[in-house]
Scaffold this active site. Structure first.
Site, PDB file in Angstrom:
ATOM      1  N   GLY A   1     -25.691  17.202  -5.564  1.00 20.87           N
ATOM      2  CA  GLY A   1     -25.377  18.540  -5.674  1.00 20.87           C
ATOM      3  C   GLY A   1     -24.134  18.815  -5.341  1.00 20.87           C
TER       4      GLY A   1
ATOM      5  CD  GLU B 122     -26.241  17.852  -9.838  1.00 14.97           C
ATOM      6  OE1 GLU B 122     -26.702  17.977  -8.856  1.00 14.97           O
ATOM      7  OE2 GLU B 122     -26.740  17.725 -11.102  1.00 14.97           O
TER       8      GLU B 122
ATOM      9  CD  GLU C 159     -28.295  13.745  -7.618  1.00 20.67           C
ATOM     10  OE1 GLU C 159     -27.374  12.563  -7.884  1.00 20.67           O
ATOM     11  OE2 GLU C 159     -27.607  15.052  -7.691  1.00 20.67           O
TER      12      GLU C 159
ATOM     13  CB  ALA D 252     -30.065  19.179  -3.049  1.00 20.74           C
TER      14      ALA D 252
HETATM   15  C1  LIG Z   1     -42.917  20.367  -9.722  1.00 19.08           C
HETATM   16  C2  LIG Z   1     -41.953  21.190  -9.566  1.00 19.08           C
HETATM   17  C3  LIG Z   1     -40.880  20.783 -10.033  1.00 19.08           C
HETATM   18  C4  LIG Z   1     -39.513  21.326  -9.678  1.00 19.08           C
HETATM   19  C5  LIG Z   1     -38.156  21.024  -9.775  1.00 19.08           C
HETATM   20  C6  LIG Z   1     -37.606  21.164  -8.538  1.00 19.08           C
HETATM   21  C7  LIG Z   1     -36.068  21.426  -9.116  1.00 19.08           C
HETATM   22  C8  LIG Z   1     -35.518  21.299  -7.765  1.00 19.08           C
HETATM   23  C9  LIG Z   1     -34.020  21.735  -8.050  1.00 19.08           C
HETATM   24  C10 LIG Z   1     -33.009  20.695  -7.305  1.00 19.08           C
HETATM   25  C11 LIG Z   1     -32.004  20.570  -7.656  1.00 19.08           C
HETATM   26  C12 LIG Z   1     -31.415  19.307  -7.100  1.00 19.08           C
HETATM   27  C13 LIG Z   1     -29.942  18.866  -7.477  1.00 19.08           C
HETATM   28  C14 LIG Z   1     -29.255  17.669  -6.983  1.00 19.08           C
HETATM   29  O1  LIG Z   1     -28.915  17.099  -7.820  1.00 19.08           O
HETATM   30  C15 LIG Z   1     -30.177  16.877  -6.098  1.00 19.08           C
HETATM   31  C16 LIG Z   1     -29.418  16.403  -4.847  1.00 19.08           C
HETATM   32  O2  LIG Z   1     -28.404  16.565  -4.522  1.00 19.08           O
HETATM   33  S1  LIG Z   1     -30.573  15.137  -4.034  1.00 19.08           S
HETATM   34  C17 LIG Z   1     -29.172  14.697  -2.733  1.00 19.08           C
HETATM   35  C18 LIG Z   1     -28.064  13.823  -3.053  1.00 19.08           C
HETATM   36  N1  LIG Z   1     -27.288  13.339  -2.255  1.00 19.08           N
HETATM   37  C19 LIG Z   1     -27.247  12.332  -1.478  1.00 19.08           C
HETATM   38  O3  LIG Z   1     -28.271  11.628  -1.847  1.00 19.08           O
HETATM   39  C20 LIG Z   1     -26.650  12.017  -0.213  1.00 19.08           C
HETATM   40  C21 LIG Z   1     -27.314  11.426   0.850  1.00 19.08           C
HETATM   41  N2  LIG Z   1     -26.187  11.505   2.220  1.00 19.08           N
HETATM   42  C22 LIG Z   1     -25.650  10.261   2.171  1.00 19.08           C
HETATM   43  O4  LIG Z   1     -25.754   9.323   1.388  1.00 19.08           O
HETATM   44  C23 LIG Z   1     -24.820  10.233   3.728  1.00 19.08           C
HETATM   45  O5  LIG Z   1     -25.725  10.821   4.523  1.00 19.08           O
HETATM   46  C24 LIG Z   1     -23.494  10.583   3.658  1.00 19.08           C
HETATM   47  C25 LIG Z   1     -23.445  12.029   3.015  1.00 19.08           C
HETATM   48  C26 LIG Z   1     -22.682   9.655   2.619  1.00 19.08           C
HETATM   49  C27 LIG Z   1     -23.172  10.730   5.101  1.00 19.08           C
HETATM   50  O6  LIG Z   1     -23.173   9.336   5.541  1.00 19.08           O
HETATM   51  P1  LIG Z   1     -23.116   9.229   7.281  1.00 19.08           P
HETATM   52  O7  LIG Z   1     -21.551   9.759   7.501  1.00 19.08           O
HETATM   53  O8  LIG Z   1     -23.257   7.729   7.584  1.00 19.08           O
HETATM   54  O9  LIG Z   1     -24.006  10.009   7.788  1.00 19.08           O
HETATM   55  P2  LIG Z   1     -25.681   9.987   7.793  1.00 19.08           P
HETATM   56  O10 LIG Z   1     -26.107   9.193   6.500  1.00 19.08           O
HETATM   57  O11 LIG Z   1     -26.107   9.229   9.204  1.00 19.08           O
HETATM   58  O12 LIG Z   1     -26.194  11.570   7.677  1.00 19.08           O
HETATM   59  C28 LIG Z   1     -25.883  12.280   8.559  1.00 19.08           C
HETATM   60  C29 LIG Z   1     -26.982  13.268   8.915  1.00 19.08           C
HETATM   61  O13 LIG Z   1     -27.101  14.131   7.819  1.00 19.08           O
HETATM   62  C30 LIG Z   1     -28.449  13.899   7.218  1.00 19.08           C
HETATM   63  N3  LIG Z   1     -28.132  13.726   5.777  1.00 19.08           N
HETATM   64  C31 LIG Z   1     -27.283  13.494   4.992  1.00 19.08           C
HETATM   65  N4  LIG Z   1     -27.260  13.821   3.514  1.00 19.08           N
HETATM   66  C32 LIG Z   1     -28.318  14.912   3.683  1.00 19.08           C
HETATM   67  C33 LIG Z   1     -28.882  15.614   2.649  1.00 19.08           C
HETATM   68  N5  LIG Z   1     -28.258  15.683   1.307  1.00 19.08           N
HETATM   69  N6  LIG Z   1     -29.854  16.348   3.030  1.00 19.08           N
HETATM   70  C34 LIG Z   1     -30.176  16.589   4.148  1.00 19.08           C
HETATM   71  N7  LIG Z   1     -29.943  15.723   5.140  1.00 19.08           N
HETATM   72  C35 LIG Z   1     -28.978  14.857   4.842  1.00 19.08           C
HETATM   73  C36 LIG Z   1     -28.833  12.631   7.436  1.00 19.08           C
HETATM   74  O14 LIG Z   1     -30.072  12.465   7.286  1.00 19.08           O
HETATM   75  C37 LIG Z   1     -28.408  12.663   8.834  1.00 19.08           C
HETATM   76  O15 LIG Z   1     -29.307  13.270   9.747  1.00 19.08           O
HETATM   77  P3  LIG Z   1     -29.875  12.689  10.985  1.00 19.08           P
HETATM   78  O16 LIG Z   1     -30.372  11.375  10.510  1.00 19.08           O
HETATM   79  O17 LIG Z   1     -28.669  12.410  11.882  1.00 19.08           O
HETATM   80  O18 LIG Z   1     -30.723  13.685  11.718  1.00 19.08           O
END
Ligand SMILES: CCCCCCCCCCCCC[C@H](O)CC(=O)SCCNC(=O)CCNC(=O)[C@H](O)C(C)(C)COP(=O)(O)OP(=O)(O)OC[C@H]1O[C@@H](n2cnc3c(N)ncnc32)[C@H](O)[C@@H]1OP(=O)(O)O
Length: 716
Positions: free
Chosen positions: A100, A103, A123, A61
């Site tokens: 996500g 998922e 997450e 996400a």
């Molecule tokens: C009261 C109200 C309640 C309501 C409930 C709400 C419900 C909402 C429903 C939501 C459902 C969500 C379900 C889901 O389960 C949730 C998620 O998926 S959370 C995200 C999980 N993913 C991660 O944690 C991965 C995070 N990323 C990383 O670990 C690494 O970035 C990577 C993918 C392994 C890549 O690593 P690298 O190659 O080293 O690159 P960088 O880390 O430098 O990243 C590059 C660049 O991308 C940006 N970025 C990376 N991942 C994300 C992301 N998931 N979202 C947004 N941006 C991302 C990162 O910040 C870097 O950006 P920059 O710093 O260069 O601008």
């Protein structure tokens, strides 16, 4: 944001297109929903392949969206629609499928992964849980126990492990997309029944209740006070006990309890701050995007004590050739044995290491591009080493000092090329700890800083560029924190009470348990060198005053008694039995403190837990504001990353500066004023100018502090 192509053989190809990691933003979710409907509606399409652009399937996400109102199609109905569809959908996973992203792949009917891909549900590291069906589908695919491990640790697993666990169906070494398309053609028309994970029953351990209870105990121990790991256990537990639709409902309820929590905000702040510190700059104008790092193939480590050994192992594991240097054969042999043992212990499953040579001959350093000096923490000794290095190494060799706080500029001044000298403050054990403070002196060149920062990244560290002052950022801020802890003992607290307050806050260990573990003699030596204790103290000076301010001789007195911590079986606590690690409150310490208070006419009082926390933490935070004023750290994020990765600050509290913002800067200011009024002889409790200015600016969010910092610095 999702491209649709019809390819020969009745296959529809949907490509997520949101580089760099194809995060599932509202636009991507809309794109997937629309293209999937198109594929389902097209009678010519028999199967669908889902992939990601840019060599990455999907990083999950879009975390940036979490700060605002959520809009666009929901992930859950989108993934449910994929799974429920009558046409098989194959996920072609390259790069990462995380959160996500995984998922989404679990909603597909088949998963084909490149052998270098990584998958996981991280997450929990963002203070959340996998809330797009991850807690319900993964246990149904790989069993409760393996799913719980992945979901509560958030660890990334390799493609090979994913295959073993059954998360992916097949691995490829080459053209993942080509293999996935061919596979999709081969299974088109086959029944999808049990490929729909929501219809399966999860494999569960025999004694489910005690298994889940044990899991709760374990996650509580691992991250004291963190909410998300517990919620993960409960959600996975629901997969074992409830039908899928009710399990999903439970997943959503638990996510709702986390989604807007302070802990989730703190952890997501850490995620972005970790990336921000990589975009470093220095006051002289050097920047991450303009300074070119030098390639490092061969390095030397001088001094094979505990730190030198760990640094050598770190370099070797990054594939860098190492010359390891000691002063005499005996020390060299001890170092050789220790480094070899560390390498053997860490060898399993690791890549190839760089070549390693041991020597006592400094002439062997002519071929290396970078030297890390890791000798005894004594300025005179280090100066001597730097003079020798400057004489022996080519003038363009980068010289780094591993020091926890000594003046980098004084060492640079001993060399022919002071612009090529930087500090590299590793944290012990250096091959394990993730933090590296890269210390630039006034003359360090952009290329020297860039090379050290880049080296840190290669070693798998989180590197933070900081300015040169006693203790740099981390240890400079630690000093007032330690001082407060000692003053609290003088005023009536016991070590275990102070530790309990800090541990309940979330530190793995309180200040006194840490001191016992690291050895009380470390600080004693530093204080002797600083003339605070020992023969350097002016005759007649009061034991409780030094350099015009309050001082506590308590840790010095313990050292004089031979109580150096765990290694002597006694410190602030008692350790019973040889090699014992369990800290027991010691009646000796209590009566020692009582006598001390009597001797100095101190009336003990009951110190409230809140005061313990406020005085220790706010004194540290106040010094953090001074560090920012002085330009030693560029922004609050640098400080927070240093504390989270190097000093055990609970990550779910975001770091000291984030914590100050979360408590409210006006409150921190008010409490500091209160304590400074009560203890005017403790200058560290006097609120910093920057803190006052931030409060006067209306308590801006931490992301805006840099603007105020710039104004304050320009006026100081
Ligand atoms: C009261 C109200 C309640 C309501 C409930 C709400 C419900 C909402 C429903 C939501 C459902 C969500 C379900 C889901 O389960 C949730 C998620 O998926 S959370 C995200 C999980 N993913 C991660 O944690 C991965 C995070 N990323 C990383 O670990 C690494 O970035 C990577 C993918 C392994 C890549 O690593 P690298 O190659 O080293 O690159 P960088 O880390 O430098 O990243 C590059 C660049 O991308 C940006 N970025 C990376 N991942 C994300 C992301 N998931 N979202 C947004 N941006 C991302 C990162 O910040 C870097 O950006 P920059 O710093 O260069 O601008």
């Amino acid at each position: 944001m999702a491209r649709y192509v019809r390819i020969p053989g009745s296959i529809a190809l949907i490509t997520l297109a949101n580089p760099p990691v194809n995060a599932l933003s509202a636009a991507v979710r809309r794109g997937i929903t629309e293209t999937l409907s198109r594929a389902i509606a097209d009678p010519e399409v028999k199967a669908v392949v889902l992939c990601g652009e840019n060599g990455n399937f999907c990083g999950g996400a879009d975390i940036k969206e979490f700060a605002g109102p959520m809009s666009g199609p929901g992930l859950v109905p989108m993934i449910d629609a994929i799974e429920a569809g009558e046409k098989p959908v194959v996920a072609a996973i390259e790069g990462v499928a995380l959160g996500g992203g995984l998922e989404l792949a679990l909603g597909c009917h088949y998963r084909i992964a490149h052998c270098k891909a990584r998958v996981g549900l991280p997450e929990v590291t963002l203070g959340l849980l996998p809330a797009a069906g991850g807690t319900q589908r993964l246990p149904r695919l790989i069993g409760l126990s393996a799913a719980l491990d992945l979901i509560t640790t958030g660890r990334h697993v390799s493609a090979q492990e994913a295959l073993q666990l059954g998360i992916v169906d097949r691995l490829t070494e080459g053209d993942t997309l080509g293999v996935a398309v061919e596979f999709a053609q081969s299974i088109a028309g086959q029944p999808l029944g049990s490929r729909r994970l929501s219809t399966r029953t999860p494999a569960c351990p025999a004694d489910l209740d005690s298994f889940l209870q044990g899991a709760l105990v374990q996650v509580r121990r691992r991250a004291r006070g963190a909410m998300a790991p517990e919620a993960c256990v409960r959600a996975v537990g629901a997969a074992a006990t409830l039908p899928y639709s009710q399990g999903m409902q439970r997943e959503q309820e638990l996510m709702a309890s986390l989604f807007r929590s302070a802990q989730a905000r703190a952890l997501q702040y850490c995620f972005f701050s970790q990336r921000l510190v990589g975009r470093w700059s220095t006051p002289s104008g050097a920047r991450w995007d303009s300074a070119e790092p030098r390639p490092i193939r061969r390095a030397a480590v001088i001094g094979l004590g505990t730190m030198g050994r760990g640094i050598a192992v770190s370099l070797l594991q990054a594939g860098i050739a190492v010359v390891a240097v000691e002063t005499d054969e005996q020390q060299l042999e001890a170092g050789r044995r220790a480094v070899t043992a560390l390498l053997e212990r860490r060898a399993q499953g690791r890549g190839s290491e760089g070549p390693l040579r041991f020597t006592t001959d400094l002439q062997q350093l002519r071929q290396v591009e970078l030297v890390i000096e890791a000798v005894f923490e004594d300025l005179a000794v280090k100066k001597q080493v730097f003079r020798q290095l400057s004489a022996v190494c080519p003038a363009d060799t980068l010289l780094c000092t591993n020091t926890s706080g000594l003046d980098v500029e004084q060492l640079a001044a001993c060399t022919r090329s002071p612009e090529l000298v930087v500090g590299t403050h590793f944290f012990g054990p250096a091959h394990v700890m993730k933090l590296l403070e890269v210390v630039y002196g006034p003359r360090s060149s952009p290329v020297a800083v860039a090379t050290a920062m880049h080296l840190g990244k290669r070693l798998g560290k989180v590197s933070v560029a900081v300015g040169n002052c006693p203790g740099f950022v981390g240890n400079r801020m630690l000093k007032p924190y330690l001082e407060q802890a000692h003053f609290l003992l003088e005023e009536g607290a016991a070590p275990e009470q102070v530790d309990q307050a800090l541990e309940e806050f979330g530190f793995a260990m309180g200040v006194f348990r840490v001191a016992d573990l690291s050895g009380l003699d470390v600080g004693w030596r530093v204080r002797k060198e600083a003339g605070l204790t020992g023969p350097g103290v002016a005759p007649g000076e009061s034991p409780r005053r030094r350099q015009g301010r309050r001082y506590s001789p308590l840790p010095d007195l313990l050292c004089e008694q031979g109580r150096l911590g765990q290694k002597t079986g006694r410190g602030w606590y008692l350790y019973e039995g040889p090699g014992a690690r369990e800290a027991r409150p010691d009646p000796w310490t209590h009566s020692f403190l009582q006598q001390y208070r009597q001797q100095h006419g101190l009336q003990p009082r009951a110190v409230p837990q809140q005061e313990v926390l406020e005085r220790c933490l706010y004194a540290l935070i106040n010094e953090g504001f001074r560090v920012l004023e002085d330009g030693i750290a560029t922004g609050p994020e640098d400080i927070d990353i240093i504390y989270v990765f190097g000093y055990g600050w609970p990550r779910h509290r975001g770091g000291p500066m984030f914590h100050a913002g979360a408590v409210g800067l006006a409150t921190v200011l008010d409490r500091l004023e209160h304590y400074h009024h009560a203890h005017p002889d403790i200058p560290n409790l006097q609120p910093s100018a920057l803190l006052r200015r931030l409060v006067a600016s209306g308590n801006p969010p931490i992301q805006k502090w840099r603007e105020v910092i710039r104004r304050v610095r320009s006026q100081l």
